[in-house]
Design a protein around this motif. Structure first.
Motif, mmCIF file in Angstrom:
data_model
loop_
_atom_site.group_PDB
_atom_site.id
_atom_site.type_symbol
_atom_site.label_atom_id
_atom_site.label_comp_id
_atom_site.label_asym_id
_atom_site.label_seq_id
_atom_site.Cartn_x
_atom_site.Cartn_y
_atom_site.Cartn_z
ATOM 1 N N ILE A 27 6.241 -1.236 9.640
ATOM 2 C CA ILE A 27 4.824 -1.389 9.327
ATOM 3 C C ILE A 27 4.088 -0.069 9.536
ATOM 4 C CG2 ILE A 27 4.666 -3.852 9.881
ATOM 5 C CD1 ILE A 27 3.361 -2.792 12.614
ATOM 6 N N THR A 28 2.906 0.014 8.974
ATOM 7 C CA THR A 28 2.093 1.212 9.139
ATOM 8 C C THR A 28 1.136 0.970 10.297
ATOM 9 O OG1 THR A 28 2.140 1.342 6.740
ATOM 10 C CG2 THR A 28 0.648 2.822 7.854
ATOM 11 N N ILE A 29 1.160 1.819 11.323
ATOM 12 C CA ILE A 29 0.234 1.577 12.427
ATOM 13 C C ILE A 29 -0.848 2.632 12.565
ATOM 14 C CG2 ILE A 29 1.690 0.096 13.842
ATOM 15 C CD1 ILE A 29 2.449 2.535 15.469
ATOM 16 N N LYS A 41 0.824 -1.215 0.000
ATOM 17 C CA LYS A 41 0.000 0.000 0.000
ATOM 18 C C LYS A 41 0.855 1.261 0.000
ATOM 19 C CE LYS A 41 -1.928 -1.197 3.773
ATOM 20 N NZ LYS A 41 -1.263 -2.505 3.851
ATOM 21 N N SER A 42 1.803 1.302 0.937
ATOM 22 C CA SER A 42 2.623 2.505 1.031
ATOM 23 C C SER A 42 3.454 2.703 -0.236
ATOM 24 C CB SER A 42 3.533 2.427 2.254
ATOM 25 O OG SER A 42 2.760 2.317 3.425
ATOM 26 N N THR A 43 3.932 1.603 -0.797
ATOM 27 C CA THR A 43 4.715 1.691 -2.028
ATOM 28 C C THR A 43 3.837 2.205 -3.178
ATOM 29 O OG1 THR A 43 5.958 -0.219 -1.250
ATOM 30 C CG2 THR A 43 6.287 0.407 -3.544
ATOM 31 N N ALA A 55 -6.112 8.375 2.331
ATOM 32 C CA ALA A 55 -5.886 7.893 3.687
ATOM 33 C C ALA A 55 -5.188 6.548 3.548
ATOM 34 C CB ALA A 55 -7.207 7.748 4.422
ATOM 35 N N ASP A 56 -3.917 6.496 3.975
ATOM 36 C CA ASP A 56 -3.150 5.250 3.899
ATOM 37 C C ASP A 56 -3.440 4.483 5.178
ATOM 38 O OD1 ASP A 56 -1.368 3.218 3.392
ATOM 39 O OD2 ASP A 56 0.412 4.380 3.894
ATOM 40 N N SER A 57 -4.336 3.501 5.074
ATOM 41 C CA SER A 57 -4.743 2.774 6.279
ATOM 42 C C SER A 57 -3.883 1.551 6.479
ATOM 43 C CB SER A 57 -6.196 2.319 6.164
ATOM 44 O OG SER A 57 -7.004 3.387 5.791
ATOM 45 N N THR A 60 5.283 7.562 3.516
ATOM 46 C CA THR A 60 4.117 7.660 4.399
ATOM 47 C C THR A 60 4.317 7.003 5.750
ATOM 48 O OG1 THR A 60 3.160 5.691 3.406
ATOM 49 C CG2 THR A 60 2.434 7.790 2.532
ATOM 50 N N ASP A 61 5.269 6.094 5.876
ATOM 51 C CA ASP A 61 5.468 5.471 7.176
ATOM 52 C C ASP A 61 6.237 6.420 8.076
ATOM 53 O OD1 ASP A 61 4.053 3.332 6.310
ATOM 54 O OD2 ASP A 61 5.789 2.064 5.904
ATOM 55 N N GLY A 62 5.502 7.333 8.724
ATOM 56 C CA GLY A 62 6.139 8.468 9.380
ATOM 57 C C GLY A 62 6.483 8.326 10.846
#
Ligand SMILES: Nc1nc2c(ncn2[C@@H]2O[C@H](COP(=O)(O)OP(=O)(O)O)[C@@H](O)[C@H]2O)c(=O)[nH]1
Ligand SMILES: [Mg+2]
Lengths: 427, 302
Positions: free
Chosen positions: A67-69, A16-18, A86-88, A56-58
């Motif tokens: 990971i995206t949390i 997703k983030s990619t 919205a990157d969920s 986006t993984d900030g």
């Protein structure tokens, strides 16, 4: 210039983030210094390519764990429109964040790893997309490079997905499938000569040609009153304006309106938007309405067009997604916030919990974090809602825990009753 | 000319921001608008003005004055307050220093940017504020991208990313516990370009430092630093005169300038569209580490 809101869903590591990073990169939306910063951190991590997911993984924990949390919001524009993504996060534990990210979305992008195909999470995400009545779902089958860009792999995933989706999609919901490679950009903003068999649109083309008509203007006119404007100056001595954002429909000067709950009626004398006066105002506009009569209206009341009044509901049935670690239990009282109206609500019954991937119904006495269930709720005061299916902007609510003040649940109204419906007991 | 430059401001963003500001006035007892003198907080003032028109803005503005502001910003602030009959509260970092609550940084990179958090938290306590409206945008920085519109802070002003409340639809939950307060970000979904387009379409005035002007600067670490009595320079740093402007306006000690001849809004917008450096790239305070912003936010920064 309009705005299109998207959300992304998929399991951890589906890309997703990619994909978002790629969308931004290929639309030249990443400033040079940001690109250099992520190139440098990619290098530090020993990667031989620029890891666009770093965009986006900030959060510190996210970079540590990779990971995206939490939902991140990302923006880009084309000459056509502005996009809000919205990157969920994909992890099951964070389903509530996916619901959060998707609650305002008009398009949902669901990612599938081509190597793994349709998994439990895919069903869950599509289920949430339909629950939230997102008009368009774009299924991106990612990492096509890892399956030799195989058309068969893609086709099998499409039919697996469709077999499930057909059972729950709502009328008018659009579902499209795109084979992509986010890492290299195939079918994201540019086409792909590695998948000549695919003749559909790229992801960006799909987005650019999405028709935004949500028909909100055609729905009954409703405006929750947020604030009463009373200048109390000599110049505006008797001024009384009702400020709010129109949730659906159109209000025109001269319209007769009903104030709820008082049911008093009056006529719109003026629609004000800062210094200018409008003849009419549409859904999503923040305006101030002035009426010909001095009737008693305060925050939490609703102005509607006469003849289009919703019922005064003191009992509702709704889909609820539970978002707190503290479980929901029958008999407990929560604050229910609908628009800007706040009422006490008692959980009357848990009709059933839905298992999203099998659609199976289970009985339950409690709701745990991330459970989705059908509940009936008894309200201390009436609310003036519509069902979520008929009016997305007036059919949702949140539950607030009176002890912690946290937002613990979100609801989508299915049925509305003036009082507790008579049970049809089959003795 | 770039295709994007003819882009119009998406009006929906204004409607949403006004909605948020009205929610603040309705849901909280003692809100305030944090005013920095920068274009984002000036935009907020405009939105607040519109939200309650023809009534005046029903809450005070709060400016934390570091003492290292651009004089042009202070002049602008006082003028704006007079014109719009704003109730402008000013609190000074110098007072916090005098009270021994914070210590002035030393060395070449000394700045008062971090110190202002203490002054802000004291002001929140003194004025008993339960909500502070700020002009932060999610496109500015990675940690900001995760922040909610109503962002609950504990008694120490801390932000806990892992315990954020979910925000659904456009429903804003302003219920808080004793001691907590909320930071509210009405222009969360605006980008830098949106702000400039709005300023252009609305004809909003901004401090003159945003436009190209000649001033004394030094070069340091590949950036252009405005020279002032507050900047600690080393002997090899030579003061020069250069035509520059500022893309973002913070303290004189932590805001870098860009070389520019843009002397009107159209020129600025053209420049942003062709610029290769992001807005925050000109914030020296962000360069300290990759997670600089997140760490400062946890400590109660704006
Ligand atoms: N080979 C290949 N790898 C990909 C592709 N898209 C993403 N990845 C990789 O998959 C991993 C997870 O991606 P990420 O975007 O962080 O996934 P997220 O957890 O869904 O946000 C990273 O190592 C990416 O480089 C793709 O299309 N092909
Ligand atoms: Mg991710």
């Amino acid at each position: 210039m309009d705005i299109l809101r998207l959300n992304t869903a998929g399991s951890v590591d589906d890309g997703k983030s990619t994909l978002i990073g790629r969308l931004l990169f290929d639309t030249q939306s990443i400033p040079q210094d940001k690109l250099e910063a992520i190139a440098a951190s990619s290098q530090r991590k020993g990667l031989d390519f620029v890891d666009l997911s770093l965009l986006t993984d900030g959060l510190i924990a996210e970079r540590e764990q990779g990971i995206t949390i939490d939902v991140a919001h990302v923006y880009f524009s084309t000459p056509t429109r502005k996009y809000i993504i919205a990157d969920s996060p994909g992890h099951v534990e964070y389903t509530r964040n996916m619901v959060t990210g998707a609650s305002t979305a008009q398009v949902s992008i669901i990612l599938i790893d081509s190597r793994h195909g349709v998994v439990e999470q895919t069903y869950r995400h599509f289920f949430i997309s339909t629950l939230l009545r997102i008009p368009k779902v774009l299924v991106c089958v990612n990492k096509m490079d890892l399956v030799n860009f195989s058309q068969d792999v893609f086709s099998n995933i499409v039919s697996d997905f469709y077999a499930f989706a057909e059972k729950i999609k709502f009328e008018g919901q659009i579902i499209d499938f795109i084979p992509v490679c986010s890492l290299h950009g195939d079918n994201i903003a540019k086409g792909s000569d590695r998948m000549p068999w695919y003749e559909g649109k790229t992801l960006l083309q799909e987005l650019e040609t999405t028709n935004l008509k949500e028909n909100n203007d055609e729905l009954p006119a409703r405006m929750p009153v947020q604030y009463v404007v009373r200048p109390r100056t000599d110049e505006f001595h008797d001024y009384r304006g009702y400020a709010g954002k129109i949730s659906s429909g159109i209000f025109k000067v001269g319209d007769t309106v009903t104030a709820l709950p008082s049911e008093q009626t009056s006529v719109i004398k003026k629609i004000q938007k800062f210094e200018s006066s409008l003849d009419e105002a549409h859904s999503k506009e923040s305006v101030t309405l002035l009426l010909t009569d001095d009737i008693d209206i305060s925050r939490g009341n609703m102005l509607v067009k006469k003849g289009q009044e919703p019922i005064a509901a003191k009992y509702i049935v709704a889909h609820v997604c539970w978002m707190a670690h503290e479980p929901l239990s029958i008999g407990k009282v929560y604050w229910l916030q609908h628009g800007n109206q706040l009422v006490k609500a008692k959980i009357d019954a848990i009709q059933h919990v839905i298992v999203p991937d099998t659609l199976e119904h289970q009985s339950a006495t409690q709701l745990k974090l991330n459970d989705i269930a059908v509940l009936s709720l008894k309200l201390a005061h009436p609310i003036f809602a519509d069902t979520f299916a008929t009016n997305r902007s007036n059919g949702g609510f949140i539950c607030v825990d009176p002890g912690t003040n946290n937002t613990v649940g979100v609801g989508f109204i299915e049925e509305l009753y003036e009082s507790v419906p008579v049970q049809e007991f089959a003795i | 000319m770039s295709v994007l430059s003819k882009r119009k401001f998406p009006r929906q963003l204004e409607d949403e921001a006004i909605y948020i500001i009205r929610e603040v006035a309705a849901q909280f007892d003692r809100p305030a608008l944090l005013f920095s003198g920068g274009k984002d907080s000036i935009t907020l003032v405009r939105l607040a003005q519109k939200a309650f028109y023809p009534a005046r803005i029903p809450f005070p503005l709060l400016h934390i004055d570091t003492g290292h502001n651009f004089p042009e910003t202070i002049e602008f602030r006082d003028q704006l307050a007079k014109e719009l009959h704003l109730n402008m509260e000013v609190r000074y970092v110098q007072d916090s220093i005098n009270q021994g609550k914070v210590k002035e940084e030393t060395g070449k990179y000394a700045s008062r940017n971090a110190l202002q958090t203490v002054t802000l938290l004291d002001a929140i306590e003194e004025l008993k504020l339960d909500a502070c409206i700020g002009g932060a945008r999610r496109d500015e920085e990675k940690a900001r991208a995760k922040e909610r519109i109503f962002s609950v802070r504990d008694e120490f002003g801390q932000w806990d990313a892992k315990r954020q409340r979910p925000e659904l639809f456009d429903i804003l939950n302003g219920k808080i516990n004793v001691g907590e307060n909320v930071r509210v970000f009405p222009i969360s979904n605006w980008t830098e370009l949106d702000v400039w387009n709005y300023i252009r379409e609305e004809g909003i005035g901004i401090p003159s430092v945003y436009y190209a002007h000649e001033r004394e600067i030094i070069e340091r670490d590949g950036m252009i630093w405005p020279y002032s009595e507050y900047l600690h320079t080393t002997p090899d740093e030579i003061v020069q005169r250069r035509v520059v402007r500022f893309r973002t306006v913070g303290d004189m000690t932590c805001t870098a300038a860009v070389e520019s001849y843009a002397n009107n809004i159209d020129g600025i917008i053209e420049e942003i569209l062709s610029a290769v450096i992001s807005e925050r790239g000109a914030r020296i305070d962000d360069k300290r580490s990759e997670a600089a912003m997140e760490k400062r936010k946890q400590e109660g920064y704006f």
